[in-house]
Structures are given as C-alpha cells and as structure tokens.
Motif scaffolding. Structure first.
Motif, PDB file in Angstrom:
ATOM      1  N   LEU A 184       3.325 -37.198 -12.783  1.00 25.08           N
ATOM      2  CA  LEU A 184       2.766 -38.433 -12.459  1.00 25.08           C
ATOM      3  C   LEU A 184       3.757 -39.259 -13.472  1.00 25.08           C
ATOM      4  O   LEU A 184       4.086 -40.418 -13.226  1.00 25.08           O
ATOM      5  N   HIS A 185       5.032 -38.291 -13.876  1.00 24.82           N
ATOM      6  CA  HIS A 185       6.205 -39.310 -14.198  1.00 24.82           C
ATOM      7  C   HIS A 185       6.376 -40.228 -12.951  1.00 24.82           C
ATOM      8  O   HIS A 185       6.763 -41.454 -13.233  1.00 24.82           O
ATOM      9  N   ARG A 186       6.903 -39.395 -11.925  1.00 24.36           N
ATOM     10  CA  ARG A 186       7.237 -40.247 -10.838  1.00 24.36           C
ATOM     11  C   ARG A 186       6.627 -41.352 -10.618  1.00 24.36           C
ATOM     12  O   ARG A 186       7.285 -42.489  -9.926  1.00 24.36           O
ATOM     13  N   LEU A 187       4.911 -41.539 -10.447  1.00 23.46           N
ATOM     14  CA  LEU A 187       3.995 -42.523 -10.419  1.00 23.46           C
ATOM     15  C   LEU A 187       4.740 -43.044 -10.968  1.00 23.46           C
ATOM     16  O   LEU A 187       4.481 -44.513 -10.426  1.00 23.46           O
ATOM     17  N   ILE A 188       4.406 -43.149 -12.408  1.00 14.54           N
ATOM     18  CA  ILE A 188       5.064 -44.050 -13.497  1.00 14.54           C
ATOM     19  C   ILE A 188       6.121 -44.503 -13.550  1.00 14.54           C
ATOM     20  O   ILE A 188       6.093 -46.136 -13.358  1.00 14.54           O
ATOM     21  N   VAL A 189       7.791 -44.295 -13.277  1.00 14.04           N
ATOM     22  CA  VAL A 189       8.668 -44.628 -12.886  1.00 14.04           C
ATOM     23  C   VAL A 189       8.300 -45.372 -11.531  1.00 14.04           C
ATOM     24  O   VAL A 189       8.962 -46.723 -11.223  1.00 14.04           O
ATOM     25  N   ASP A 190       7.978 -45.181 -10.440  1.00 15.04           N
ATOM     26  CA  ASP A 190       7.560 -45.992  -9.218  1.00 15.04           C
ATOM     27  C   ASP A 190       6.778 -46.966  -9.653  1.00 15.04           C
ATOM     28  O   ASP A 190       7.327 -48.359  -9.072  1.00 15.04           O
ATOM     29  N   PHE A 191       5.752 -46.680 -10.591  1.00 12.62           N
ATOM     30  CA  PHE A 191       4.899 -48.293 -10.864  1.00 12.62           C
ATOM     31  C   PHE A 191       5.588 -49.431 -11.305  1.00 12.62           C
ATOM     32  O   PHE A 191       6.106 -50.270 -11.199  1.00 12.62           O
ATOM     33  N   LEU A 192       6.782 -48.865 -12.280  1.00 14.41           N
ATOM     34  CA  LEU A 192       7.616 -49.504 -13.410  1.00 14.41           C
ATOM     35  C   LEU A 192       8.258 -50.264 -12.537  1.00 14.41           C
ATOM     36  O   LEU A 192       9.115 -51.476 -12.713  1.00 14.41           O
ATOM     37  N   ALA A 193       8.622 -49.610 -11.882  1.00 13.81           N
ATOM     38  CA  ALA A 193       9.888 -50.326 -10.138  1.00 13.81           C
ATOM     39  C   ALA A 193       8.972 -51.323  -9.581  1.00 13.81           C
ATOM     40  O   ALA A 193       9.847 -51.605  -8.708  1.00 13.81           O
ATOM     41  N   GLY A 194       7.919 -51.433  -9.248  1.00 17.98           N
ATOM     42  CA  GLY A 194       7.336 -51.903  -7.989  1.00 17.98           C
ATOM     43  C   GLY A 194       7.025 -53.850  -8.246  1.00 17.98           C
ATOM     44  O   GLY A 194       7.859 -53.646  -8.926  1.00 17.98           O
ATOM     45  N   PRO A 195       6.632 -54.590  -7.739  1.00 12.67           N
ATOM     46  CA  PRO A 195       7.499 -55.739  -6.849  1.00 12.67           C
ATOM     47  C   PRO A 195       6.377 -56.024  -7.810  1.00 12.67           C
ATOM     48  O   PRO A 195       6.773 -57.530  -8.671  1.00 12.67           O
ATOM     49  N   CYS A 196       5.244 -55.766  -8.258  1.00 14.88           N
ATOM     50  CA  CYS A 196       4.129 -57.127  -9.662  1.00 14.88           C
ATOM     51  C   CYS A 196       5.208 -56.823 -10.702  1.00 14.88           C
ATOM     52  O   CYS A 196       4.377 -57.446 -11.630  1.00 14.88           O
ATOM     53  N   LEU A 197       5.811 -55.686 -11.137  1.00 14.66           N
ATOM     54  CA  LEU A 197       6.952 -55.406 -12.595  1.00 14.66           C
ATOM     55  C   LEU A 197       7.994 -55.848 -12.676  1.00 14.66           C
ATOM     56  O   LEU A 197       9.156 -55.981 -13.182  1.00 14.66           O
ATOM     57  N   GLY A 198       8.387 -54.216 -12.205  1.00 15.46           N
ATOM     58  CA  GLY A 198       9.902 -54.226 -12.450  1.00 15.46           C
ATOM     59  C   GLY A 198      10.208 -54.037 -13.170  1.00 15.46           C
ATOM     60  O   GLY A 198       9.887 -54.076 -14.304  1.00 15.46           O
ATOM     61  N   ALA A 199      11.743 -52.656 -13.022  1.00 11.71           N
ATOM     62  CA  ALA A 199      11.407 -52.095 -14.855  1.00 11.71           C
ATOM     63  C   ALA A 199      12.232 -53.099 -15.856  1.00 11.71           C
ATOM     64  O   ALA A 199      12.446 -52.390 -17.496  1.00 11.71           O
ATOM     65  N   HIS A 200      12.882 -53.737 -15.204  1.00 19.18           N
ATOM     66  CA  HIS A 200      13.706 -55.549 -16.375  1.00 19.18           C
ATOM     67  C   HIS A 200      12.799 -56.298 -16.652  1.00 19.18           C
ATOM     68  O   HIS A 200      14.158 -57.251 -16.781  1.00 19.18           O
TER      69      HIS A 200
END
Length: 302
Positions: free
Chosen positions: A283-299
């Motif tokens: 689950l953690h990896r899914l969330i981290v990848d989602f946040l880093a994805g092109p539609c969001l981006g962690a920053h």
C-alpha cells in the motif's frame, strides 16, 4: 518529550472541536511539521492525514504511517470521534457524516497540515471522500482503501451491531484477541488488537457498539454519488481481492470510474477489507508512486 527507548515513535496531539476531544498520532516528518517523537526525517514530501474505519483506531495505520514518514512525508493519524483515544460518547451527540468531516477539517487546521493527502479506509474512506467533496482545494489528493460512494444498506447496522456485541470481551490475553479478531490472519488480528485497552479483568474495545451503529445512520439510507462526482483532486482507489474479497464490488467500481474517468484504481490479490493491515508495504508503494505520478507530483502546489 521523553527520550526513553520505550517511547512511541509518534507524539499524541489533541484537537478540540466544539468541545469534543480528538486524539491524533503525529508521526512528524515532512518539511513543515515537527520532527515527531522519534525525530523523523524532515523531507520535502507532502502532508498526510490517515483516517481509520468503523470500530478502528489510529494505530491501525502505524506500519503505513512509519513508511510514509520515512519517505519524507508529514503524517498524522486521527482517532475519529467515538473511537480510540478520542471521546467515545461525543458530548454534542453528533455522529453524522458532517461531524466526522468537520473533525477532519479541524485537525487539518489546528495541526497546520498543508493541503494534505487524505487517506481513508472503509468508514474513514467515507470521511475522506466527503471532506474532499465538501472542501475542494483543501486536499492535495485522495486515497480510498476499500471505500467508495456506496449505496443504501438498510441491514448494515443490524449486521455490524450484532458482530460487535458478540465479541467475547474481555479478551483474557493479546493472543486470544488476535486469534478472534484476525479471522485466521495474524496481521489483521494484531492491527485490531492494538486498539484494545488493558483493564484489570482483561482487554476491552475502546468504543461503544451502540455509538458505532449510530455512526452508520446515513450510510444505511443513502449513497454519495453526487459527492463523488464533485471531487476535483487526483484520486487513487485500492481494493481488496482475496478469498473473502472486499466490500467494493465490480459494478460499484465501474460506476466510480465512469463518473470520474481520471480515477486511478488497483486491486490487491490475496487481500480482504483490511488491505492496510495485510499489505502495508505494498500500500505504501502504491501511494508513493501515485503521489509521484504525472497527474500530481509530490512537490506540486497546484
């Protein structure tokens, strides 16, 4: 703050909203929050608010919270009203969906969470969904774990109430609680058992079954499809897909995707309703990848 090795890796934070006491586990981390009880890293990640399910507790998220903090995110897990360290019988008597949402907003405001990612499982997912719908621009993103808009379920209160009242409490030992609550899955049993409190005669739940039943009043009578369609932030849905399955059926998920075509969704084979307890690392990896994805981006600050 105590430096003993027995100190928890989080600090308790208390939020008071309209006289109701809400307890939170603040794991620290991130660029804007405190370092937390364990002196967690202060990275450049985003803020996260974790919301547990019915009859649950903030400690269910400990494994996921630790992983997210260590990934650089500021992490807070809330004991929702009626649960855990929060008031078990809210003095305002309000157990509506709106009250749960207002609590989440108060925690975000009072603890200084900056456009947090809302992550909720089951009834906590309902709280997260309705918070995102009613407060556009407040959450950066939404993650629903075994949660969705649902539909009227007239029998759900009788079913859940009967189950909770049947618990053989007090449990004489932690092992007995794990065996009963886990249904054969130790990780699930351990997660639920962490929410029990030790009394002189054994281990007891930190909730009142009747409060839990009342918390389902709206879910028993209506769905939240209009609210689902009103959400504007990026959204990830994670579903269980095991022998006992999860609570979100294929038809419901298909309708969720139809109404919001940009939805991100995945199912985890071999898991059930408590995905966050069974596969916290995945689950953690899914969330981290989602946040880093092109539609969001962690920053992203957009």
């Amino acid at each position: 703050m105590a430096s003993s090795s027995s100190s928890p890796p989080w600090s308790e934070r208390v939020v008071i909203r309209d006289g109701v006491r809400l307890s939170c586990r603040d794991w620290g981390g991130g660029s804007g929050g405190s370092a937390g009880a364990a002196g967690g890293p202060r990275g450049s990640g985003v803020d996260v608010l974790l919301l547990h399910g019915l009859a649950g507790h903030a400690g269910e998220w400990d494994d996921t919270a630790r992983l997210l903090r260590d990934s650089g995110h500021r992490v807070v897990a809330l004991d929702q009203r009626g649960h855990g360290g929060s008031e078990r019988h809210p003095r305002d008597g309000d157990l509506s969906r709106a009250a749960y949402v207002a609590d989440a907003v108060a925690v975000i405001d009072q603890l200084g969470l900056d456009r947090p990612v809302l992550i909720g499982q089951s009834l906590g997912g309902s709280t997260a969904l309705l918070t995102a719908a009613g407060h556009p621009g407040l959450p950066r993103a939404l993650v629903l774990v075994e949660a969705g808009p649902g539909g009227a379920s007239p029998g759900v209160q009788e079913q859940i109430g009967s189950w909770l009242r049947a618990w053989p409490v007090p449990f004489p030992s932690r092992a007995a609680a794990v065996a009963y609550l886990g249904g054969g899955t130790d990780a699930v049993g351990e997660g639920w058992a962490r929410g029990l409190e030790q009394r002189a005669d054994g281990l007891w739940p930190r909730f009142d079954p009747e409060v839990m039943v009342q918390s389902l009043d709206e879910n028993a009578t209506r769905a939240f499809w209009d609210e689902w369609a009103a959400i504007t932030c990026p959204t990830l849905v994670v579903l269980g897909q095991g022998e006992h399955g999860g609570i979100i059926g294929g038809d419901e998920y298909a309708e969720m995707a139809r109404r919001r075509p940009a939805l991100h969704g995945t199912s985890l084979p071999g898991t059930g309703h408590d995905v966050h307890l069974e596969r916290p690392g995945v689950l953690h990896r899914l969330i981290v990848d989602f946040l880093a994805g092109p539609c969001l981006g962690a920053h992203s600050n957009s």
